[in-house]
Design a protein around this motif. Sequence first.
Motif: not given
Length: 116
Positions: A33, A88, A90, A92-94
């Motif tokens: 991550i 990035i 998306d 929702e990936s943050c």
Amino acid sequence: DGFLNDVHDLPIHELLSPDMKLRDVLRRIDPTIRKFVFTASVSHHAQRCLEALGIADLMEGIVDVKDCDFETKHSPSSFRVAMERAGITDPESCLFVDDSVKNIEAARRVGWRSVL
């Protein structure tokens, strides 16, 4: 730039010290991550703070107020800039970690997961 340099000309290493607990928490996060600092300040100030806390090496980059054209973290465009800088697409990936309820609410409005 002169104003921003002047207001951030603080004795950071007198005000902050290495935080091994914070470092340990950050190191325990999945290393795949990517971690960025998203600050309402300027990058050179954030970098000095990260170095004083002993966590600069754990961050991949800094998104600062200049990157966001001096808009606040309450602005959806600032979150878009942060995503662009991190590569990035998306939201929702943050994951957004902050100490401000207003900033957390703004992150959630743009689709970011968040932690207060």
